[in-house]
Design an enzyme around this catalytic site. Structure first.
Site, PDB file in Angstrom:
ATOM      1  N   ARG A 135     -11.458  10.550   0.137  1.00 18.68           N
ATOM      2  CA  ARG A 135      -9.757  10.739  -0.952  1.00 18.68           C
ATOM      3  C   ARG A 135     -10.073  12.064  -2.043  1.00 18.68           C
ATOM      4  O   ARG A 135     -10.941  11.005  -2.506  1.00 18.68           O
ATOM      5  CB  ARG A 135      -9.575   8.990  -1.084  1.00 18.68           C
TER       6      ARG A 135
ATOM      7  N   LYS B 257      -9.281  -4.856  -4.603  1.00 12.83           N
ATOM      8  CA  LYS B 257      -7.834  -5.394  -4.291  1.00 12.83           C
ATOM      9  C   LYS B 257      -7.042  -5.591  -3.410  1.00 12.83           C
ATOM     10  O   LYS B 257      -6.882  -6.324  -2.189  1.00 12.83           O
ATOM     11  CB  LYS B 257      -7.244  -4.325  -5.592  1.00 12.83           C
TER      12      LYS B 257
ATOM     13  N   ARG C 149       0.678  -1.502 -13.398  1.00 12.52           N
ATOM     14  CA  ARG C 149      -0.222  -0.930 -13.875  1.00 12.52           C
ATOM     15  C   ARG C 149       0.179  -0.908 -15.238  1.00 12.52           C
ATOM     16  O   ARG C 149      -1.271   0.469 -16.156  1.00 12.52           O
ATOM     17  CB  ARG C 149      -0.694   0.729 -13.341  1.00 12.52           C
TER      18      ARG C 149
ATOM     19  N   ARG D 240     -17.430   5.856  -1.075  1.00 11.58           N
ATOM     20  CA  ARG D 240     -16.141   4.511   0.391  1.00 11.58           C
ATOM     21  C   ARG D 240     -15.276   5.808   1.400  1.00 11.58           C
ATOM     22  O   ARG D 240     -15.420   7.326   0.143  1.00 11.58           O
ATOM     23  CB  ARG D 240     -14.580   4.713  -0.847  1.00 11.58           C
TER      24      ARG D 240
ATOM     25  N   ARG E  98     -10.031   8.284 -13.053  1.00  9.45           N
ATOM     26  CA  ARG E  98      -9.483   6.680 -12.933  1.00  9.45           C
ATOM     27  C   ARG E  98      -9.810   5.583 -13.631  1.00  9.45           C
ATOM     28  O   ARG E  98      -9.133   4.753 -14.139  1.00  9.45           O
ATOM     29  CB  ARG E  98      -9.467   6.867 -11.530  1.00  9.45           C
TER      30      ARG E  98
HETATM   31  P1  AMP Z   1      -4.777   2.921  -5.370  1.00  9.11           P
HETATM   32  O1  AMP Z   1      -4.389   3.119  -3.887  1.00  9.11           O
HETATM   33  O2  AMP Z   1      -4.174   1.985  -6.246  1.00  9.11           O
HETATM   34  O3  AMP Z   1      -5.755   3.415  -6.200  1.00  9.11           O
HETATM   35  O4  AMP Z   1      -3.169   4.093  -5.979  1.00  9.11           O
HETATM   36  C1  AMP Z   1      -3.639   5.267  -5.832  1.00  9.11           C
HETATM   37  C2  AMP Z   1      -3.343   6.756  -7.264  1.00  9.11           C
HETATM   38  O5  AMP Z   1      -1.378   6.121  -6.835  1.00  9.11           O
HETATM   39  C3  AMP Z   1      -3.284   6.383  -8.610  1.00  9.11           C
HETATM   40  O6  AMP Z   1      -4.724   6.393  -9.053  1.00  9.11           O
HETATM   41  C4  AMP Z   1      -1.957   6.952  -8.564  1.00  9.11           C
HETATM   42  O7  AMP Z   1      -2.271   8.091  -9.666  1.00  9.11           O
HETATM   43  C5  AMP Z   1      -0.682   6.254  -7.824  1.00  9.11           C
HETATM   44  N1  AMP Z   1      -0.343   4.263  -8.379  1.00  9.11           N
HETATM   45  C6  AMP Z   1      -0.477   3.950  -7.431  1.00  9.11           C
HETATM   46  N2  AMP Z   1      -0.201   3.110  -7.385  1.00  9.11           N
HETATM   47  C7  AMP Z   1       0.237   3.098  -9.403  1.00  9.11           C
HETATM   48  C8  AMP Z   1       1.388   2.411 -10.298  1.00  9.11           C
HETATM   49  N3  AMP Z   1       1.567   1.669 -10.094  1.00  9.11           N
HETATM   50  N4  AMP Z   1       1.928   2.782 -11.656  1.00  9.11           N
HETATM   51  C9  AMP Z   1       1.678   4.606 -11.187  1.00  9.11           C
HETATM   52  N5  AMP Z   1       0.399   4.913 -10.475  1.00  9.11           N
HETATM   53  C10 AMP Z   1       0.213   4.800  -9.190  1.00  9.11           C
END
Ligand code: AMP
Length: 207
Positions: free
Chosen positions: A153, A13, A88, A122, A164
Site C-alpha cells: 500500500r 483492527k 480518529r 504488509r 502515520r
Molecule cells: P486505515 O486503512 O484505517 O489505516 O486508513 C488509511 C488512511 O485513510 C488514513 O491514513 C487516513 O489518511 C484515511 N482515514 C481513514 N479513516 C479516517 C478518519 N476517520 N479520519 C481521517 N482520515 C481517515
C-alpha cells in the site's frame, strides 16, 4: 451492539473486525476501505481524499463525518456494527455522539516498534483485499485467494508509516481518554496471536 475499534495503524483492527463481525453478524465499517475504494473509482470524495491518504495524513473531519452519517443510515446497520478507523479525532468522536449511541470501544494496544515491522512488511491484494505479511509469504508474490500480484500500500512505505504513527499519537490517541471518561473503553493487548486477541475482544464485549 455498536462498537468502535481504536488503535494505531497496524494494530490489527481490520483483521479482528472481520472476525468479530462474522461472529456477531454485523457489518464492519472501515473508513480506510471506503476511502481507498472512492480513490480507485475517482469519485468526488476520492479526489478530495487522495493526497491526504497517500501522505499518511488524516482526511478532513467534515469529509469523514459525511461518509459515516450516510453509511450508518443504511439498513444493515440497524442491529449494530463495528467502526474500524473512525473516529480518529476528538471532533469526529463528538460528531458521532449526535449520530449514534456507542456501546463499547475496544482499544488495541501495540508498541510502535512492533507496528513499524507489521506495516512495512504488509502486502495486500489489489484484487480481493486479502492482507499478508512478508514473513509468512516465503517469497510468494501472488495472492493465495485470487492469484493477483500482491502490492505494498502506498501509505505502508517506510517514511509514510512513521508519519502515520506520529499522526496517531498526536490526533487519535486523545480518543482513548475521551472514551475512558465515558466508561465505554476496554483495553486489549494487541501483541499476542490473532486467536488470543479475538477471544479477549469477545470476552470484553460480553463483560
Ligand atoms: P486505515 O486503512 O484505517 O489505516 O486508513 C488509511 C488512511 O485513510 C488514513 O491514513 C487516513 O489518511 C484515511 N482515514 C481513514 N479513516 C479516517 C478518519 N476517520 N479520519 C481521517 N482520515 C481517515
Amino acid at each position: 451492539m455498536n462498537i468502535i475499534f481504536v488503535g494505531p495503524p497496524g494494530a490489527g483492527k481490520g483483521t479482528q473486525a472481520v472476525e468479530i463481525c462474522k461472529a456477531k453478524g454485523i457489518p464492519q465499517i472501515s473508513t480506510g476501505d471506503i476511502l481507498r475504494k472512492a480513490i480507485k473509482e475517482g469519485t468526488e470524495t476520492g479526489l478530495k481524499a487522495k493526497a491526504f491518504v497517500e501522505a499518511g495524513q488524516l482526511v478532513p473531519d467534515d469529509v469523514l463525518i459525511g461518509i459515516i452519517k450516510d453509511r450508518l443510515a443504511q439498513s444493515d446497520c440497524a442491529d449494530g456494527y463495528i467502526l474500524d478507523g473512525f473516529p480518529r479525532t476528538v471532533p469526529q468522536a463528538e460528531a458521532l455522539e449526535g449520530i449514534a449511541k456507542i456501546d463499547v470501544v475496544i482499544e488495541l494496544d501495540v508498541p510502535d516498534d512492533v507496528l513499524v515491522d507489521r506495516l512495512s512488511g504488509r502486502r495486500v491484494c489489489p484484487g480481493c483485499g486479502a492482507t499478508y505479511h512478508v514473513s509468512m509469504l516465503g517469497g510468494e508474490t501472488k495472492c493465495a485467494a485470487c492469484g493477483a500480484e500482491l502490492i505494498v500500500r502506498k501509505d505502508d512505505m517506510p517514511e509514510t508509516v512513521l508519519n502515520r504513527l506520529k499522526v496517531y499519537h498526536a490526533q487519535t490517541a486523545p480518543l482513548v481518554s475521551f472514551y475512558e471518561k465515558k466508561g465505554t473503553l476496554r483495553k486489549i493487548d494487541g501483541t499476542s496471536g490473532v486467536s488470543e486477541i479475538f477471544k479477549a475482544i469477545m470476552n470484553a464485549l460480553e463483560a
